[in-house]
Design a protein around this motif. Structure first.
Motif, mmCIF file in Angstrom:
data_model
loop_
_atom_site.group_PDB
_atom_site.id
_atom_site.type_symbol
_atom_site.label_atom_id
_atom_site.label_comp_id
_atom_site.label_asym_id
_atom_site.label_seq_id
_atom_site.Cartn_x
_atom_site.Cartn_y
_atom_site.Cartn_z
ATOM 1 N N ALA A 445 0.835 -1.213 0.000
ATOM 2 C CA ALA A 445 0.000 0.000 0.000
ATOM 3 C C ALA A 445 0.862 1.252 0.000
ATOM 4 O O ALA A 445 0.581 2.211 -0.734
ATOM 5 N N LEU A 446 1.920 1.273 0.806
ATOM 6 C CA LEU A 446 2.783 2.449 0.857
ATOM 7 C C LEU A 446 3.541 2.623 -0.455
ATOM 8 O O LEU A 446 3.743 3.757 -0.919
ATOM 9 N N ALA A 447 3.960 1.513 -1.057
ATOM 10 C CA ALA A 447 4.651 1.613 -2.344
ATOM 11 C C ALA A 447 3.718 2.189 -3.409
ATOM 12 O O ALA A 447 4.102 3.052 -4.210
ATOM 13 N N VAL A 448 2.466 1.732 -3.410
ATOM 14 C CA VAL A 448 1.481 2.262 -4.360
ATOM 15 C C VAL A 448 1.205 3.733 -4.075
ATOM 16 O O VAL A 448 1.112 4.562 -4.986
ATOM 17 N N LEU A 449 1.090 4.073 -2.803
ATOM 18 C CA LEU A 449 0.791 5.447 -2.410
ATOM 19 C C LEU A 449 1.855 6.421 -2.905
ATOM 20 O O LEU A 449 1.554 7.556 -3.292
ATOM 21 N N TRP A 450 3.109 5.969 -2.916
ATOM 22 C CA TRP A 450 4.209 6.860 -3.282
ATOM 23 C C TRP A 450 4.628 6.756 -4.745
ATOM 24 O O TRP A 450 5.458 7.543 -5.207
ATOM 25 N N THR A 451 4.097 5.783 -5.480
ATOM 26 C CA THR A 451 4.545 5.608 -6.872
ATOM 27 C C THR A 451 3.422 5.685 -7.905
ATOM 28 O O THR A 451 3.632 6.205 -9.004
ATOM 29 N N VAL A 452 2.249 5.173 -7.591
ATOM 30 C CA VAL A 452 1.152 5.139 -8.559
ATOM 31 C C VAL A 452 0.492 6.515 -8.631
ATOM 32 O O VAL A 452 -0.033 7.014 -7.636
ATOM 33 N N ASP A 453 0.537 7.113 -9.824
ATOM 34 C CA ASP A 453 -0.079 8.418 -10.044
ATOM 35 C C ASP A 453 0.383 9.406 -8.976
ATOM 36 O O ASP A 453 -0.412 10.106 -8.354
ATOM 37 N N ARG A 454 1.686 9.493 -8.791
ATOM 38 C CA ARG A 454 2.236 10.239 -7.663
ATOM 39 C C ARG A 454 2.022 11.742 -7.771
ATOM 40 O O ARG A 454 2.203 12.479 -6.797
ATOM 41 N N ARG A 455 1.644 12.252 -8.937
ATOM 42 C CA ARG A 455 1.350 13.672 -9.071
ATOM 43 C C ARG A 455 -0.139 13.937 -9.243
ATOM 44 O O ARG A 455 -0.546 14.972 -9.769
ATOM 45 N N SER A 456 -0.930 13.002 -8.782
ATOM 46 C CA SER A 456 -2.381 13.148 -8.937
ATOM 47 C C SER A 456 -2.901 14.386 -8.221
ATOM 48 O O SER A 456 -3.886 14.994 -8.666
ATOM 49 N N HIS A 457 -2.256 14.793 -7.125
ATOM 50 C CA HIS A 457 -2.735 15.960 -6.382
ATOM 51 C C HIS A 457 -2.705 17.219 -7.257
ATOM 52 O O HIS A 457 -3.526 18.120 -7.067
ATOM 53 N N ARG A 458 -1.786 17.268 -8.209
ATOM 54 C CA ARG A 458 -1.731 18.426 -9.107
ATOM 55 C C ARG A 458 -2.946 18.439 -10.030
ATOM 56 O O ARG A 458 -3.594 19.475 -10.212
ATOM 57 N N ARG A 459 -3.230 17.293 -10.628
ATOM 58 C CA ARG A 459 -4.386 17.215 -11.536
ATOM 59 C C ARG A 459 -5.691 17.462 -10.788
ATOM 60 O O ARG A 459 -6.591 18.144 -11.288
ATOM 61 N N ILE A 460 -5.799 16.895 -9.579
ATOM 62 C CA ILE A 460 -7.038 17.051 -8.811
ATOM 63 C C ILE A 460 -7.269 18.518 -8.471
ATOM 64 O O ILE A 460 -8.390 19.032 -8.607
ATOM 65 N N LEU A 461 -6.221 19.214 -8.044
ATOM 66 C CA LEU A 461 -6.379 20.623 -7.684
ATOM 67 C C LEU A 461 -6.764 21.463 -8.896
ATOM 68 O O LEU A 461 -7.670 22.306 -8.819
ATOM 69 N N ARG A 462 -6.089 21.230 -10.037
ATOM 70 C CA ARG A 462 -6.449 21.984 -11.245
ATOM 71 C C ARG A 462 -7.900 21.706 -11.651
ATOM 72 O O ARG A 462 -8.644 22.606 -12.043
ATOM 73 N N TRP A 463 -8.281 20.446 -11.576
ATOM 74 C CA TRP A 463 -9.621 20.044 -12.024
ATOM 75 C C TRP A 463 -10.702 20.659 -11.150
ATOM 76 O O TRP A 463 -11.671 21.251 -11.655
ATOM 77 N N VAL A 464 -10.566 20.538 -9.840
ATOM 78 C CA VAL A 464 -11.624 21.036 -8.971
ATOM 79 C C VAL A 464 -11.656 22.553 -8.955
ATOM 80 O O VAL A 464 -12.740 23.161 -8.897
ATOM 81 N N ASP A 465 -10.488 23.214 -9.052
ATOM 82 C CA ASP A 465 -10.503 24.675 -9.173
ATOM 83 C C ASP A 465 -11.156 25.107 -10.481
ATOM 84 O O ASP A 465 -11.846 26.138 -10.538
#
Length: 570
Positions: A445-465
């Motif tokens: 789980a930690l490996a996935v958390l740090w490697t899978v779609d690791r820049r998703s927070h950027r896309r999510i912030l742009r999308w919701v804004d």
């Protein structure tokens, strides 16, 4: 950019070893224990000892009603009970032929079907819980119900019978959850308003120079919003669910309104609040109701949504963890899936998810020692049921204060609920397998958390804004031909408020995970947030047939255009 007050994750010491106050937890903990203990004891007294443990599956439904007004609580608990019984049925349907085939000598790789079944339920539950913004306990218990159903089916109980006994536990949950209705029909609303008042008072009197002041401010905001939603669910706000200009004359509404005024004043007087970077923007207005279930589920069907990303990570982690467990010869890969799901099912950011993984490993190790001590007592029959109820009580008392300590009690609860399939094995073997599988699940789980779609927070912030900006523009356009109280405008206001809450959460996630990227974008993000609340506040102050003056809407448009240009340059 050092002057910006970007949200920062709590320090490791505070999260890993802290024991913060969270208000009165014992009533909910008692309900959780009774929802499990009462029906299981009755069933056991009638001679159905194995079925008594199966009843516990539906008993988890009581947890989903905590904090909700009675008018809404019965619906939530009923839906949760049906879903839990259905998850157990699905797990049993898959697990029964798998365990039968393995017992006949077929390869243990058939257990991958159980892994797939648990992952499927986990994917749906995690997505729904995140998209609907349900909060704790999230979708975890549906995964656990699938696991337990699969395990019990391996001992020969038919899937339909498992679901039926789970439904008995669900019915008990509904009765226990609603038991206070006759004594005090407004008890949940009173508790929510009192909790909001306590949180606001704690913030108002907090030392502004302390590191805990920002968290106190954020907690006060969350408690206030939760209390308004509780009053709305309880039917204490006048008019239609979309109309919030007029309030009820119920004392609780007035009390909460006064609390909101106190918080607004405390924010205005707080020298540490930076209007260019802080998102706390509480004004003395009643929030709009949440959008409907369909809107929230469909809205998140987008690769850039938080719910989509959380579900994707859980899908990958659970499949990998379960496959690794089967590959190393484990007879219980479901433990690895459960461990991975516990870290990821609520879609935490990487920092908080890592803390949760550490809590899970350490708490499980200590919980196994507690399990060994309890196993030596050889609990059976009524004593086993009372022990499970006591463990459930302790979990509910502790889970909101320190997850690691709660896991110490979650571990023996899960092992003992396995019934004869777990207790038939030697305690040393069960403990060893549990620790190994937990380590596999958490590490994956930690490996996935740090490697899978690791820049998703950027896309999510742009999308919701982007969604916030679109709704502001759509609201301004709609006001050209409709008043503030028109149904189409009310719907836009409702959706805008919902997206603003998502924007705030996305901003916090981005600041935690990627402060260097977030810092230059934070002023525009904060300004968009405040513009959205300026629009909501301006419309709330108008009568239903009123319209903002053209100068006001022109100013909104200019600010929105300036923000669009600023975002385009980044």
């Amino acid at each position: 950019m050092t002057a910006l007050h970007l949200p920062a994750p709590a320090p490791p010491r505070a999260v890993l070893f802290g024991f913060p106050p969270v208000g009165k937890r014992w009533p909910g903990a008692v309900r959780a224990a009774l929802a499990l203990g009462i029906p299981a004891s009755i069933v056991a007294a009638l001679g159905y000892h194995q079925q008594a443990l199966t009843v516990a599956i539906g008993a988890f439904a009581v947890l989903y009603g905590e904090g909700k007004a009675y008018r809404a609580r019965w619906k939530v608990v009923t839906i949760a009970a049906v879903a839990l019984a259905g998850s157990a049925w699905f797990g049993a349907l898959v697990g029964r032929p798998v365990h039968r085939a393995i017992a006949e000598g077929h390869t243990h790789f058939l257990l991958l079907w159980v892994v797939v079944a648990m992952t499927t339920v986990g994917l749906a539950a995690a997505y729904a819980a995140d998209a609907l913004r349900l909060g704790p306990p999230g979708g975890f218990f549906f995964i656990l119900a699938t696991e337990i159903g699969s395990l019990i089916a391996g001992s020969g109980m038919p899937p339909a019978e498992i679901a039926g006994w789970g439904a008995v536990g669900g019915a008990s949950s509904l009765i226990v959850s609603m038991s206070g209705l006759l004594r005090d029909p407004r008890a949940p609303e009173r508790a929510a308003v009192a909790a909001a008042g306590s949180a606001v008072d704690a913030y108002a009197t907090a030392d502004r120079s302390s590191a805990t002041a920002p968290r106190a401010r954020h907690l006060a905001s969350l408690k206030l919003q939760a209390a308004w939603h509780c009053l709305d669910d309880g039917g204490l706000l006048d008019g239609s669910r979309e109309r919030r200009r007029h309030r009820s004359d119920h004392p609780l509404v007035g009390q909460l309104g006064a609390t909101q005024v106190r918080l607004s004043a405390a924010l205005s007087a707080d020298p540490t609040v930076d209007p260019d970077s802080d998102l706390d923007d509480i004004r003395p207005l009643v929030p709009m109701p949440r959008p409907g279930i369909r809107y929230r589920l469909v809205r998140s069907l987008h690769p850039n949504s938080h719910a989509w990303t959380a579900a994707l990570r859980l899908l990958v982690a659970c499949l990998i963890a379960g496959t690794v467990a089967v590959a190393i010869g484990s007879k219980r890969p479901d433990w690895a899936v459960i461990a991975a799901a516990l870290v990821l099912h609520q879609g935490p950011d990487r920092i908080m998810g890592t803390y949760r993984g550490v809590h899970r490993i350490v708490g499980t190790a200590l919980g196994l020692l507690l399990f060994a001590a309890l196993y030596e007592l050889d609990p059976t029959g009524l004593w086993l049921i009372l022990l499970l109820a006591a463990l459930q009580f302790m979990v509910e008392m502790l889970v909101a204060r320190n997850y690691g300590i709660a896991v110490v009690f979650i571990t023996p609860l899960a092992l003992l609920m396995g019934g004869s399939a777990t207790l038939a094995a030697s305690p040393a073997s069960a403990m060893g397998e549990r620790l190994v599988e937990t380590a596999v699940g958490v590490c994956v789980a930690l490996a996935v958390l740090w490697t899978v779609d690791r820049r998703s927070h950027r896309r999510i912030l742009r999308w919701v804004d982007g969604r916030v900006a679109q709704l502001i523009a759509a609201t301004a356009r709609r006001l050209d031909g409709a008043p503030a109280g028109a149904p189409a405008v009310l719907e836009l206001r409702r959706d805008l408020e919902f997206e603003l809450a998502g924007s705030a959460m996305a901003g916090v996630d981005a600041a935690h995970n990627d402060p260097a990227w977030t810092a230059p974008r934070w002023p525009a993000h904060s300004e968009l947030h405040h513009l959205g609340y300026d629009v909501l506040g301006g419309l709330w102050a108008l009568p239903p047939d009123g319209r903002p003056d053209t100068a006001t809407t022109a100013q909104w448009s200019r600010r929105l255009n300036a923000l669009a240009e600023a975002r385009a340059r980044m």
